[in-house]
Design an enzyme around this catalytic site. Structure first.
Site, PDB file in Angstrom:
ATOM      1  N   LYS A 277      41.665  17.042  21.338  1.00  0.00           N
ATOM      2  CA  LYS A 277      42.791  18.158  21.033  1.00  0.00           C
ATOM      3  C   LYS A 277      42.787  17.859  20.047  1.00  0.00           C
ATOM      4  O   LYS A 277      42.996  16.672  19.585  1.00  0.00           O
ATOM      5  CB  LYS A 277      43.530  18.089  22.306  1.00  0.00           C
ATOM      6  CG  LYS A 277      42.788  18.843  23.773  1.00  0.00           C
ATOM      7  CD  LYS A 277      44.056  19.018  24.740  1.00  0.00           C
ATOM      8  CE  LYS A 277      43.374  19.133  25.966  1.00  0.00           C
ATOM      9  NZ  LYS A 277      42.771  20.466  26.282  1.00  0.00           N
ATOM     10  N   ARG A 351      35.585  22.612  34.777  1.00  0.00           N
ATOM     11  CA  ARG A 351      34.884  22.837  35.702  1.00  0.00           C
ATOM     12  C   ARG A 351      33.474  21.945  35.589  1.00  0.00           C
ATOM     13  O   ARG A 351      32.554  22.278  36.613  1.00  0.00           O
ATOM     14  CB  ARG A 351      34.302  24.551  34.185  1.00  0.00           C
ATOM     15  CG  ARG A 351      33.294  24.369  33.474  1.00  0.00           C
ATOM     16  CD  ARG A 351      33.802  25.547  32.296  1.00  0.00           C
ATOM     17  NE  ARG A 351      35.211  24.957  31.954  1.00  0.00           N
ATOM     18  CZ  ARG A 351      35.351  26.284  31.153  1.00  0.00           C
ATOM     19  NH1 ARG A 351      34.058  27.430  30.662  1.00  0.00           N
ATOM     20  NH2 ARG A 351      36.696  26.731  31.054  1.00  0.00           N
TER      21      ARG A 351
HETATM   22  N1  BES Z   1      42.929  21.654  30.724  1.00  0.00           N
HETATM   23  C1  BES Z   1      43.071  22.241  30.195  1.00  0.00           C
HETATM   24  C2  BES Z   1      43.289  23.405  29.769  1.00  0.00           C
HETATM   25  C3  BES Z   1      44.932  23.169  29.909  1.00  0.00           C
HETATM   26  C4  BES Z   1      45.465  23.938  28.591  1.00  0.00           C
HETATM   27  C5  BES Z   1      45.739  22.960  30.756  1.00  0.00           C
HETATM   28  C6  BES Z   1      46.605  24.313  28.413  1.00  0.00           C
HETATM   29  C7  BES Z   1      46.560  23.285  30.631  1.00  0.00           C
HETATM   30  C8  BES Z   1      47.937  23.780  29.436  1.00  0.00           C
HETATM   31  C9  BES Z   1      41.440  22.216  29.981  1.00  0.00           C
HETATM   32  O1  BES Z   1      40.694  21.668  30.149  1.00  0.00           O
HETATM   33  C10 BES Z   1      41.081  22.810  28.651  1.00  0.00           C
HETATM   34  O2  BES Z   1      41.438  22.453  27.304  1.00  0.00           O
HETATM   35  N2  BES Z   1      40.140  24.338  28.249  1.00  0.00           N
HETATM   36  C11 BES Z   1      39.879  24.450  26.737  1.00  0.00           C
HETATM   37  C12 BES Z   1      38.798  25.156  27.393  1.00  0.00           C
HETATM   38  C13 BES Z   1      37.261  25.352  25.828  1.00  0.00           C
HETATM   39  C14 BES Z   1      37.605  24.762  25.652  1.00  0.00           C
HETATM   40  C15 BES Z   1      36.452  26.554  26.538  1.00  0.00           C
HETATM   41  C16 BES Z   1      40.728  25.755  26.661  1.00  0.00           C
HETATM   42  O3  BES Z   1      41.965  25.904  27.870  1.00  0.00           O
HETATM   43  O4  BES Z   1      41.010  25.579  25.732  1.00  0.00           O
HETATM   44 ZN    ZN Z   2      39.858  20.159  28.651  1.00  0.00          ZN
END
Ligand code: BES
Ligand code: ZN
Ligand code: ZN
Length: 498
Positions: A277, A351
């Protein structure tokens, strides 16, 4: 904190502060004042008109007095207050108590308890609102001696004698639900270096230890591997923490009405993995075990609440970290059902872990499974900060959860699971891919991914709680900044209507 039911207005004079919710209606205001212990009612009415207090929602008029401070709270024109209105009023009350430091308060509820209103729900909401509004995660802060700690011992409610039993029952349930919610808040607020998979597992064991009706099974890495949960282990493999697979079981005494599972995403820190991230998007990622926190928070009070349903709580707990051992984009892993998953992006890890926790949950002979997961940023784009996205393969299940959310004051919004979007998760080399081929509808494609692991005859609902798991600013009068404990109260309401 004790609830004392009084039937005469002179009996609540003992309370240091009296809260009087008032409708925005001249006659209702007059009637309310008439029912209070004022020698000079005209004087009060005059003061109200001078201060332009008309009972508009959230208007507040404070009548100081040596003996008893009276606080009028405007409630607007609603013919009757909703349960959530009461919860919010109770939260407002606490905001004032933080200034007055009162040990006893009274609430005038008699006007609202007419007809067939749910008497029990009223005190339940009050207890929840008071305790939740008083919550503060300050254990890492230096003691602030000037801060007034909420120190409420007695809450008087003016009501009818024949309502006493129900009012008391509601109050007790409210105290327990607030306690469970606060447990979940604490777990979310705890930094990830403390809140590890091991810490989470210990919390579950602790709950089982003190409650006869609850047991906890913690599966270690070797057992998890033996069971074939290779999707879960793939997400874990970059971390130097050990993973824990947590299985809590609550068994009711007497006849069991149903057998259900609640699955929580338990990524104790989501760095994104090798798809790391960027910017400030990692800062809040200790919250990625918010679903698990809700499961543990609920279980911490299930033995007291005694629903008639057998409940299985399932959490695959691990970290998502980059390292030389971490899972790589392009890798293919199999879950315990033997379905292969192509890893397109290591940041779509929730997921992948849930492909195994959902599979495991369905092996427990359950009829329904509800999962809670901080799954996508996309759901925040779709619904904003206060709503969880709800997905379900069964209409009755969706309706039940929506209804439960209404009662608990937690916002859920139903989103679709369109068949025609399923192809967006297709992989050229595996049964499914963990990122979709489009950047649109990310909350939906994530939910559709989870659905691939749900068996035909199982009723399933998915709550994407990425937004309401954490309040960046106070969400309402009883939800301060920080972990929200989202879902504990809704799930309990739902268990009760099953
Ligand atoms: N844990 C995150 C989702 C999230 C984002 C929770 C902000 C709380 C606040 C999840 O694991 C994630 O990183 N999802 C990605 C998915 C993408 C790579 C398809 C996202 O939402 O950007
Ligand atoms: Zn994630
Ligand atoms: Zn995540």
């Amino acid at each position: 904190m004790d609830l004392l039911i009084k039937t005469k207005s002179e009996d609540i004079m003992e309370a240091e502060v009296l809260f009087v919710p008032v409708l925005e209606d001249e006659q209702a205001i007059k009637n309310t004042i008439k029912s209070l212990q004022y020698d000079d009612q005209a004087w009060v009415l005059d003061k109200m008109s001078k201060e332009k207090f008309t009972g508009k929602k959230d208007q507040i008029l404070i009548m100081p007095d040596d003996e008893q401070v009276v606080i009028f709270i405007g409630t607007g024109q609603a013919a009757k207050l909703s349960v959530e209105d009461w919860r919010q009023i109770a939260g407002q009350v606490v905001a004032y108590l933080k200034r007055y430091s009162a040990q006893s308060i009274a609430m005038v509820a008699s006007h609202w308890l007419k007809g067939n209103q749910n008497v029990r729900a009223l005190t339940q909401a009050m207890a929840e609102g008071i305790l939740l509004a008083g919550y503060d995660f300050d254990k890492y802060k230096k003691e602030d001696s000037s801060k007034i700690k909420l120190n409420l011992e007695k809450v008087f409610v003016l009501a009818k004698a024949n309502q006493r039993v129900k009012l008391k029952q509601g109050w007790q349930v409210g105290l327990w639900l607030a306690e469970g919610t606060i447990k979940a808040r604490d777990l979310v607020n705890e930094p990830a270096s403390v809140m590890t998979p091991t810490y989470l597992a210990r919390q579950a064991e602790q709950i089982a230890k003190v409650n006869k009706s609850i047991s906890a099974k913690i599966l270690e890495k070797a057992q998890v591997k033996k069971m074939g949960m290779n999707a879960f282990l793939a997400v874990d493999q970059g971390s130097s923490q050990v993973p824990k697979f947590i299985h809590l079981i609550y068994k009711p005494t007497g006849r069991t009405k149903d057998k259900i599972a609640i699955v929580g995403k338990g990524v104790t820190f989501d760095s994104g993995g090798l798809n790391i991230k960027t910017g400030d998007s990692m800062e809040q990622m200790k919250i990625d075990m918010g679903g698990a926190a809700t499961v543990v928070g609920l279980f911490s009070v299930l033995a007291q609440l005694k629903p008639k349903v057998e409940v299985h709580g399932v959490i695959a707990a691990c970290e998502n970290m980059p390292s030389g051992a971490a899972i790589k984009p392009g890798d293919i892993v199999k879950n315990m059902q033997g379905k292969s998953i192509e890893i397109g992006n290591t940041d779509a890890e929730g997921r992948v872990t849930m492909a195994d926790s959902l599979a495991y949950a369905q092996k427990q002979g359950i009829s329904k499974v509800v999962d809670l997961a901080t799954l996508t940023g996309a759901v925040m784009a779709a619904l904003g900060t206060d709503y969880a996205g709800l997905f379900a393969n069964d209409e009755k299940l969706a309706k039940g959860l929506l209804k439960a959310g209404d009662v608990s004051g937690e916002n859920l919004w139903l989103l679709p699971l369109p068949l025609e979007y399923k192809k967006l998760n297709q992989s050229k080399v595996a049964d499914i891919k963990n990122i979709p081929s489009t950047r649109y509808g990310g909350a939906i494609t994530a939910a559709l991914f989870l659905q691939e692991f749900i068996e035909e005859d199982v009723k399933w609902a998915h709550l994407d709680i990425a937004a309401p798991v954490y309040a960046e600013k106070p969400m309402n009068s009883y939800t301060p900044v920080g972990g929200v404990g989202f879902g504990v109260r809704t799930l309990f309401e739902w268990l009760n209507i099953l």
